[in-house]
Enzyme design. Structure first.
Site, PDB file in Angstrom:
ATOM      1  N   CYS A 111       0.858  -1.187   0.000  1.00  0.00           N
ATOM      2  CA  CYS A 111       0.000   0.000   0.000  1.00  0.00           C
ATOM      3  C   CYS A 111       0.890   1.232   0.000  1.00  0.00           C
ATOM      4  O   CYS A 111       1.953   1.238   0.609  1.00  0.00           O
ATOM      5  CB  CYS A 111      -0.888  -0.015   1.247  1.00  0.00           C
ATOM      6  SG  CYS A 111      -2.074   1.347   1.317  1.00  0.00           S
ATOM      7  N   CYS A 118      -0.433   1.366  10.430  1.00  0.00           N
ATOM      8  CA  CYS A 118      -0.844   0.184   9.662  1.00  0.00           C
ATOM      9  C   CYS A 118       0.354  -0.591   9.101  1.00  0.00           C
ATOM     10  O   CYS A 118       1.255  -0.014   8.508  1.00  0.00           O
ATOM     11  CB  CYS A 118      -1.768   0.619   8.532  1.00  0.00           C
ATOM     12  SG  CYS A 118      -2.414  -0.759   7.562  1.00  0.00           S
ATOM     13  N   CYS A 332      -7.273  -6.005  12.191  1.00  0.00           N
ATOM     14  CA  CYS A 332      -7.174  -4.794  11.364  1.00  0.00           C
ATOM     15  C   CYS A 332      -5.782  -4.193  11.437  1.00  0.00           C
ATOM     16  O   CYS A 332      -5.253  -3.975  12.530  1.00  0.00           O
ATOM     17  CB  CYS A 332      -8.133  -3.725  11.858  1.00  0.00           C
ATOM     18  SG  CYS A 332      -9.838  -4.168  11.765  1.00  0.00           S
TER      19      CYS A 332
HETATM   20  N1  SAH Z   1      -7.001   1.226   2.924  1.00  0.00           N
HETATM   21  C1  SAH Z   1      -8.347   1.023   3.366  1.00  0.00           C
HETATM   22  C2  SAH Z   1      -8.621  -0.420   3.641  1.00  0.00           C
HETATM   23  C3  SAH Z   1      -7.936  -0.961   4.867  1.00  0.00           C
HETATM   24  S1  SAH Z   1      -9.173  -1.360   5.976  1.00  0.00           S
HETATM   25  C4  SAH Z   1      -8.650   1.928   4.536  1.00  0.00           C
HETATM   26  O1  SAH Z   1      -7.737   2.582   5.010  1.00  0.00           O
HETATM   27  O2  SAH Z   1      -9.796   2.032   4.937  1.00  0.00           O
HETATM   28  C5  SAH Z   1      -8.397  -1.643   7.427  1.00  0.00           C
HETATM   29  C6  SAH Z   1      -8.956  -0.794   8.550  1.00  0.00           C
HETATM   30  O3  SAH Z   1      -8.112  -1.032   9.677  1.00  0.00           O
HETATM   31  C7  SAH Z   1      -8.858   0.683   8.257  1.00  0.00           C
HETATM   32  O4  SAH Z   1      -9.862   1.388   8.876  1.00  0.00           O
HETATM   33  C8  SAH Z   1      -7.535   1.006   8.862  1.00  0.00           C
HETATM   34  O5  SAH Z   1      -7.395   2.381   9.090  1.00  0.00           O
HETATM   35  C9  SAH Z   1      -7.590   0.190  10.122  1.00  0.00           C
HETATM   36  N2  SAH Z   1      -6.283  -0.042  10.711  1.00  0.00           N
HETATM   37  C10 SAH Z   1      -5.075   0.052  10.146  1.00  0.00           C
HETATM   38  N3  SAH Z   1      -4.101  -0.231  11.024  1.00  0.00           N
HETATM   39  C11 SAH Z   1      -4.710  -0.534  12.172  1.00  0.00           C
HETATM   40  C12 SAH Z   1      -4.250  -0.948  13.449  1.00  0.00           C
HETATM   41  N4  SAH Z   1      -2.947  -1.090  13.702  1.00  0.00           N
HETATM   42  N5  SAH Z   1      -5.162  -1.186  14.412  1.00  0.00           N
HETATM   43  C13 SAH Z   1      -6.489  -1.065  14.158  1.00  0.00           C
HETATM   44  N6  SAH Z   1      -6.980  -0.691  12.964  1.00  0.00           N
HETATM   45  C14 SAH Z   1      -6.107  -0.429  11.986  1.00  0.00           C
END
Ligand code: SAH
Length: 341
Positions: A111, A118, A332
């Protein structure tokens, strides 16, 4: 170059078969075999051998295989490390809910959005997945599980709206009654906030569920943790959301990751409430999951509850997302395109 038949819609497959000099109804037969889980052209017993040979010369099926499978001991969540034809890896997660099985699919290898919390962005972006590689994940998991997948969430690795065309086509494929037959209302797409694409999607009047990764209520804070905010600020994002709600009458889910000491004060809850008040929406709070590289940690349980209560005091609907598959790094933000565990 051989093509992946899973990249084709039913109509395109009929066209393809026609170009091979065969009647179009064969296209439908092949399409049905594919989505019933045929592993190769040999399995397609009602297709004449001559056509099967032509298919073999010009195309292939799938384009991915299960490289590794991790099964959570806590909640039956499964994480799959899938290897693509070109050697790249992606991760896909299976979750079990009361209403059925949900697959969380990836949309890109890596990404480029750079969200600080993330794991998917740590090694950067490699390439977009094709429509067939997106729908293929669902099929791959469904075959391994031996049960029907009823819901799909595009919340795996990658930013779906940064691969907009292919993601839309994959939804069409999942949707197709001759294919997986998953209704639009059973498909969710999450974006970090590409406002222009939110508007395009609104114009298409689809019935899918849209989730917005918000994570901070002010531009200053959001830009620190989500670089996309420098391209589309909160104002632009919110006005795209308003447009989406107006055009589709669909409820939006705002995702808000709670990070200790970063975005979890009650003042921020107030600002968040003011921001989304009056919108047809729901707020999903996610205590941040561990990602080695980020250095961030979860807000305490009391803090999460207080934040939620504060939003509710403003009349908003908020839920705390249940963490799934944490023992196998399947939650997530923990997915990545490398083999690490
Ligand atoms: N790129 C898209 C799809 C990813 S969805 C987006 O950003 O929405 C994954 C979800 O998990 C998103 O809401 C992202 O912000 C969240 N996320 C990412 N890292 C995370 C973490 N370490 N803990 C909890 N949620 C997280």
């Amino acid at each position: 170059m051989k093509i992946n038949l899973f990249d084709l819609s039913l109509d395109e497959l009929k066209e393809f078969v026609k170009k091979l000099g065969e009647p179009q109804f064969r296209g439908k037969q092949i399409f049905e075999w594919m989505y019933r889980g045929a592993e190769n052209f040999e399995d397609m017993t009602n297709i004449p051998k001559s056509l099967r040979e032509k298919l073999f010369e010009n195309s292939f099926l799938g384009g991915m295989s299960i490289f590794e499978k991790y099964v959570s001991k806590i909640d039956e969540t499964r994480k799959y490390l899938l290897q693509l034809n070109d050697g790249n890896f992606i991760e896909t997660v299976l979750m079990k809910y009361e209403y059925g099985y949900t697959v969380c699919v990836s949309s890109q290898v890596g990404c480029k959005m750079g969200c600080k919390f993330c794991a998917s962005t740590v090694n950067g972006w490699v390439r977009n997945l094709t429509p067939g590689e997106i729908v293929g994940q669902v099929l791959c998991v469904q075959k391994d599980l031996g049960q029907r997948i009823s819901n799909v969430v595009m919340m795996g690795i990658g930013e779906p709206f940064d691969n907009f065309e292919n993601v839309l086509k994959s939804i069409e494929l999942m949707n197709s009654p001759e294919g997986l037959g998953i209704g639009q209302r059973h498909i969710s797409v999450s974006t970090c906030g590409l406002a222009d694409k939110i508007r395009t999607l609104a114009d298409m009047k689809m019935q899918i569920t849209l989730l917005i990764s918000l994570h901070a209520p002010s531009d200053e804070r959001r830009s620190q943790i989500m670089p996309i905010n420098n391209r589309f600020n909160i104002n632009e994002l919110m006005s795209a959301c308003d447009y989406y709600i107006k055009e589709t009458s669909r409820r939006i889910s705002f995702e808000y990751t709670l990070i200790s000491g970063v975005n979890d004060t009650l003042e921020e809850a107030d600002t968040l409430a003011r921001l989304v008040k009056g919108k047809l929406c729901h707020i999903n709070l996610i205590p941040v999951n561990k990602v080695e590289e980020s250095g961030f940690s979860k807000s305490s349980r009391e803090r999460v509850e207080a934040f939620k209560a504060r939003l509710e005091k403003h009349g908003l609907v908020a839920t705390v997302r249940r963490e799934m598959g944490s023992d196998i790094n399947a939650a997530c933000g923990q997915l990545r395109n490398k083999k690490i565990n």
